[in-house]
Each structure stands twice: as C-alpha cells, then as structure tokens.
Design a protein around this motif. Structure first.
Motif, PDB file in Angstrom:
ATOM      1  N   VAL A  40      45.192  43.644  35.631  1.00 55.82           N
ATOM      2  CA  VAL A  40      44.070  43.600  36.579  1.00 55.82           C
ATOM      3  C   VAL A  40      44.295  44.701  37.622  1.00 55.82           C
ATOM      4  O   VAL A  40      45.432  45.089  37.872  1.00 55.82           O
ATOM      5  CB  VAL A  40      43.935  42.220  37.266  1.00 55.82           C
ATOM      6  CG1 VAL A  40      43.486  41.164  36.283  1.00 55.82           C
ATOM      7  CG2 VAL A  40      45.234  41.817  37.961  1.00 55.82           C
ATOM      8  N   MET A  66      48.564  37.126  35.846  1.00 54.21           N
ATOM      9  CA  MET A  66      47.567  38.131  35.466  1.00 54.21           C
ATOM     10  C   MET A  66      48.316  39.428  35.201  1.00 54.21           C
ATOM     11  O   MET A  66      48.183  40.418  35.929  1.00 54.21           O
ATOM     12  CB  MET A  66      46.533  38.305  36.578  1.00 54.21           C
ATOM     13  CG  MET A  66      45.581  37.149  36.703  1.00 54.21           C
ATOM     14  SD  MET A  66      44.365  37.408  38.020  1.00 54.21           S
ATOM     15  CE  MET A  66      44.964  36.251  39.227  1.00 54.21           C
ATOM     16  N   HIS A  88      47.224  34.800  30.371  1.00 50.21           N
ATOM     17  CA  HIS A  88      45.944  35.147  29.763  1.00 50.21           C
ATOM     18  C   HIS A  88      46.023  35.277  28.257  1.00 50.21           C
ATOM     19  O   HIS A  88      46.914  35.922  27.711  1.00 50.21           O
ATOM     20  CB  HIS A  88      45.398  36.441  30.365  1.00 50.21           C
ATOM     21  CG  HIS A  88      44.676  36.209  31.645  1.00 50.21           C
ATOM     22  ND1 HIS A  88      43.309  36.079  31.718  1.00 50.21           N
ATOM     23  CD2 HIS A  88      45.137  36.033  32.907  1.00 50.21           C
ATOM     24  CE1 HIS A  88      42.945  35.864  32.960  1.00 50.21           C
ATOM     25  NE2 HIS A  88      44.041  35.826  33.706  1.00 50.21           N
ATOM     26  N   LYS A 114      39.331  34.905  30.501  1.00 49.99           N
ATOM     27  CA  LYS A 114      38.441  35.721  31.317  1.00 49.99           C
ATOM     28  C   LYS A 114      36.987  35.335  31.014  1.00 49.99           C
ATOM     29  O   LYS A 114      36.693  34.746  29.965  1.00 49.99           O
ATOM     30  CB  LYS A 114      38.650  37.205  31.005  1.00 49.99           C
ATOM     31  CG  LYS A 114      39.934  37.811  31.532  1.00 49.99           C
ATOM     32  CD  LYS A 114      39.932  39.310  31.219  1.00 49.99           C
ATOM     33  CE  LYS A 114      41.161  40.018  31.725  1.00 49.99           C
ATOM     34  NZ  LYS A 114      41.118  41.474  31.457  1.00 49.99           N
ATOM     35  N   GLU A 138      35.600  37.445  37.685  1.00 44.03           N
ATOM     36  CA  GLU A 138      36.470  38.406  37.006  1.00 44.03           C
ATOM     37  C   GLU A 138      37.811  38.423  37.745  1.00 44.03           C
ATOM     38  O   GLU A 138      37.835  38.578  38.965  1.00 44.03           O
ATOM     39  CB  GLU A 138      35.854  39.801  36.995  1.00 44.03           C
ATOM     40  CG  GLU A 138      34.686  39.970  36.055  1.00 44.03           C
ATOM     41  CD  GLU A 138      35.073  39.886  34.577  1.00 44.03           C
ATOM     42  OE1 GLU A 138      36.269  40.040  34.265  1.00 44.03           O
ATOM     43  OE2 GLU A 138      34.177  39.666  33.746  1.00 44.03           O
ATOM     44  N   PRO A 139      38.924  38.241  37.041  1.00 46.97           N
ATOM     45  CA  PRO A 139      40.211  38.164  37.729  1.00 46.97           C
ATOM     46  C   PRO A 139      40.609  39.477  38.389  1.00 46.97           C
ATOM     47  O   PRO A 139      40.285  40.552  37.895  1.00 46.97           O
ATOM     48  CB  PRO A 139      41.186  37.803  36.604  1.00 46.97           C
ATOM     49  CG  PRO A 139      40.532  38.252  35.352  1.00 46.97           C
ATOM     50  CD  PRO A 139      39.062  38.100  35.588  1.00 46.97           C
TER      51      PRO A 139
END
Length: 214
Positions: A40, A66, A88, A114, A138-139
């Motif tokens: 991210v 993340m 994830h 996601k 949205e991360p």
C-alpha cells in the motif's frame, strides 16, 4: 458488535497512552495497521514499536498486515505480542503456509480482502480461519468514506460461514461510525474497526458504547 479502534487514527507521538485511553473507554480489541510502503502507498510502524506499546493494554492486539510478504514477518509480530494476525489474500506470500505459520505460534489467523476482490476468493480457506476482514475502503490511509457496496460481499461470506457451520468472525474496516454502523451490523459484521469515530470523539467511551450497541 465488537469494536476495535484503529491506531492509524491515534496520536503516534503518544501511542501507548492512546492505547490505554481506548482500553479505558471500553474497546474490545486494538487494531494495528502495519503498512510497508510497497503493498500500500503508506508507511506506519513495525513489530519493534508494537512490542513497546504492548504493555499498555491486555486487550487483544488485532494486527492487520498490509505488506507484500507477510509470511516473512509472522514471527516478529508474534514475538511482539500479536493475538490476531490478518494478512491480505492479494499479498505475495503463499496463503496456506502463512496461515500455518500464524497458527503454529498459537495466534488467531485471518484473511483480508480488498474492495475489488470477490467474496468467493476466501471460500477455500474459511475452514482454517478465525476471521475474515472485509475492507470497506481502499487500504492505505485512514479517514476515507465508507463503501456501502461492500455489504453484499459481507453477506455472501456470512452465508457461506453459516452454511458450513463454521465459527469464523467477519470484521469490517473503513469509514465505520455512527452513520454507517447499522448497515454494517445488518450485513452480518461481528467486529467493526473504527478510527476517527472514536479517536476524534469528545467522549470515546460513549462513542464506543453507541457503536457496540449494534
């Protein structure tokens, strides 16, 4: 509804005190967002900082990785005091090996989806999980608007959990507060991550009570 304040919204200069403040306010879990600047587009903190703040609360530490290669860091976060580790499904690590590693450390394991990842992606792993985290933003950054179109995904995962008689919690993260908690609860969410809604509240205890009432 269990409430897990997101430390992404805390004052990082006094993170330990912020955790103690949320503990006193009645938080069920502490949600720690770990970002690597690669998976991210943001950086937060790693296991060494988590280890320093772990003594400020005995509530479960819910660690959301993340990061691109979660398998590589499971031991670090286990040693730092994680009670729950979610990673994830879109990450680069082998999913089964990562779940195995988390479980081998006596920690609850969860997968995160996601917004663009369909509910069905998590179905093959449900019988090995303790938790599924559905991102409702949205991360990467806190303070984003809640994505109501993620609720059918929650409902689909909940239906599959119930169909198979599994004991798996569903967590939602992103834009959850007084205006959205009822919708989240109706969809079947068991744990809500709340950032701004509790950290910026005039009375965090009342804010958590309102959210938990659902």
């Amino acid at each position: 509804m269990l409430i897990a304040p997101s430390l992404l919204s805390c004052d990082f200069s006094k993170m330990g005190e912020e955790i103690a403040r949320m503990d006193k306010a009645g938080a069920d879990w502490m949600h720690l967002d770990v970002m690597d600047g690669h998976f991210v587009p943001n950086l937060t903190f790693g296991a060494p900082i988590m280890k320093w703040v772990r003594p400020f609360s005995d509530k479960p530490f819910d660690v959301h990785l993340m990061i691109s290669d979660p398998l590589r860091y499971i031991d670090d976060f286990a040693d730092a005091g994680a009670d729950i580790i979610t990673f994830h499904i879109e990450s680069d690590s082998d999913i089964d090996k990562t779940i195995d590693k988390i479980k081998s450390r006596g920690i609850k394991a969860g997968l995160v989806l996601k917004p663009k990842t369909p509910a069905e992606a998590v179905f093959p792993y449900l019988d090995r999980l303790d938790l599924v985290l559905v991102m409702t933003v949205e991360p990467g950054f806190g303070g984003q608007s809640f994505m109501a179109d993620m609720m059918p995904k929650v409902e689909a995962i909940k239906a599959e959990i119930n169909r198979r008689g599994l004991n798996v919690l569903i967590e939602a993260d992103g834009g959850i507060g007084d205006a959205t908690i009822a919708e989240v609860a109706r969809a079947g969410v068991d744990v809500s991550v709340a950032g701004t809604a509790v950290f910026k509240a005039e009375n965090p205890s009342q804010a958590i009570k309102r959210l938990a009432a659902y």
